[in-house]
Design a protein around this motif. Structure first.
Motif, PDB file in Angstrom:
ATOM      1  N   LYS A  38     -94.760  11.157 -67.240  1.00  0.00           N
ATOM      2  CA  LYS A  38     -95.469  12.092 -68.114  1.00  0.00           C
ATOM      3  C   LYS A  38     -96.390  12.954 -67.256  1.00  0.00           C
ATOM      4  CE  LYS A  38     -98.710  12.239 -71.966  1.00  0.00           C
ATOM      5  NZ  LYS A  38     -99.551  11.465 -72.877  1.00  0.00           N
ATOM      6  N   THR A  39     -96.419  14.238 -67.538  1.00  0.00           N
ATOM      7  CA  THR A  39     -97.345  15.134 -66.853  1.00  0.00           C
ATOM      8  C   THR A  39     -98.047  16.003 -67.880  1.00  0.00           C
ATOM      9  OG1 THR A  39     -95.706  16.866 -66.538  1.00  0.00           O
ATOM     10  CG2 THR A  39     -95.942  15.256 -64.765  1.00  0.00           C
ATOM     11  N   GLU A  40     -99.275  16.355 -67.587  1.00  0.00           N
ATOM     12  CA  GLU A  40    -100.058  17.212 -68.473  1.00  0.00           C
ATOM     13  C   GLU A  40    -101.007  18.040 -67.615  1.00  0.00           C
ATOM     14  OE1 GLU A  40    -103.570  16.653 -71.794  1.00  0.00           O
ATOM     15  OE2 GLU A  40    -102.208  14.990 -71.425  1.00  0.00           O
ATOM     16  N   SER A  98    -111.871  29.027 -63.066  1.00  0.00           N
ATOM     17  CA  SER A  98    -110.675  28.392 -63.622  1.00  0.00           C
ATOM     18  C   SER A  98    -110.448  27.079 -62.889  1.00  0.00           C
ATOM     19  CB  SER A  98    -109.457  29.300 -63.454  1.00  0.00           C
ATOM     20  OG  SER A  98    -109.628  30.487 -64.181  1.00  0.00           O
ATOM     21  N   ARG A  99    -110.320  26.035 -63.659  1.00  0.00           N
ATOM     22  CA  ARG A  99    -110.071  24.712 -63.094  1.00  0.00           C
ATOM     23  C   ARG A  99    -108.857  24.128 -63.804  1.00  0.00           C
ATOM     24  NH1 ARG A  99    -115.513  25.489 -63.630  1.00  0.00           N
ATOM     25  NH2 ARG A  99    -116.770  25.133 -61.786  1.00  0.00           N
ATOM     26  N   TYR A 100    -108.167  23.244 -63.117  1.00  0.00           N
ATOM     27  CA  TYR A 100    -106.972  22.644 -63.672  1.00  0.00           C
ATOM     28  C   TYR A 100    -107.114  21.130 -63.620  1.00  0.00           C
ATOM     29  CZ  TYR A 100    -105.409  27.363 -62.883  1.00  0.00           C
ATOM     30  OH  TYR A 100    -105.326  28.726 -62.886  1.00  0.00           O
ATOM     31  N   MET A 101    -107.033  20.506 -64.792  1.00  0.00           N
ATOM     32  CA  MET A 101    -107.069  19.051 -64.885  1.00  0.00           C
ATOM     33  C   MET A 101    -105.619  18.591 -64.993  1.00  0.00           C
ATOM     34  SD  MET A 101    -109.037  16.374 -65.060  1.00  0.00           S
ATOM     35  CE  MET A 101    -110.618  16.962 -65.610  1.00  0.00           C
ATOM     36  N   ILE A 102    -105.160  17.867 -63.985  1.00  0.00           N
ATOM     37  CA  ILE A 102    -103.764  17.429 -63.947  1.00  0.00           C
ATOM     38  C   ILE A 102    -103.721  15.926 -64.153  1.00  0.00           C
ATOM     39  CG2 ILE A 102    -101.680  17.280 -62.523  1.00  0.00           C
ATOM     40  CD1 ILE A 102    -102.809  19.780 -61.016  1.00  0.00           C
ATOM     41  N   ARG A 103    -102.975  15.523 -65.167  1.00  0.00           N
ATOM     42  CA  ARG A 103    -102.819  14.101 -65.473  1.00  0.00           C
ATOM     43  C   ARG A 103    -101.344  13.732 -65.350  1.00  0.00           C
ATOM     44  NH1 ARG A 103    -105.925  16.376 -69.460  1.00  0.00           N
ATOM     45  NH2 ARG A 103    -108.105  15.765 -69.454  1.00  0.00           N
ATOM     46  N   VAL A 104    -101.072  12.613 -64.690  1.00  0.00           N
ATOM     47  CA  VAL A 104     -99.696  12.159 -64.542  1.00  0.00           C
ATOM     48  C   VAL A 104     -99.628  10.657 -64.792  1.00  0.00           C
ATOM     49  CG1 VAL A 104     -99.052  13.960 -62.916  1.00  0.00           C
ATOM     50  CG2 VAL A 104     -99.881  11.788 -62.054  1.00  0.00           C
TER      51      VAL A 104
END
Length: 106
Positions: A38-40, A98-104
């Motif tokens: 899963k990625t988000e 701009s920031r990116y929160m990456i969940r895997v």
């Protein structure tokens, strides 16, 4: 192998924007192989306001020596003031983070 533009001017510099664009165009996407289940990706944008023209220099030169900041103020403050006065609103000059929160999940 090192990139040498004198030997191969037709080559694109590795990891440049053009390099990634060409890679993405040729592959229809540029994806790293992975086995994530899963990625988000969440994009978080915030707005901050700079209140004075000197804030532009302090922000842009964050972490630099006082000597460098002084040179930037001497050489650029006149133009920065002109642009700041033209572009700033009632709250100041807005800048967007701009920031990116990456969940895997594996």
């Amino acid at each position: 192998m090192l990139y040498n533009p004198r030997l191969h001017p037709e080559w694109l510099e590795p990891h440049s924007l053009q390099w990634y664009q060409q890679l993405g165009d040729s592959q229809k996407a540029y994806l790293y192989p992975c086995s994530f289940t899963k990625t988000e990706i969440e994009i978080i944008e915030t707005i901050e306001y700079l209140h004075e023209p000197t804030d532009v220099i302090r922000y842009g030169c964050f972490g630099q020596s006082l000597n460098l900041i002084s040179v930037a103020e001497k050489e650029g403050l006149t133009n920065i003031k002109r642009i700041f006065e033209k572009e700033a609103g009632r709250k100041g000059l807005s800048i967007t983070h701009s920031r990116y929160m990456i969940r895997v999940e594996l």
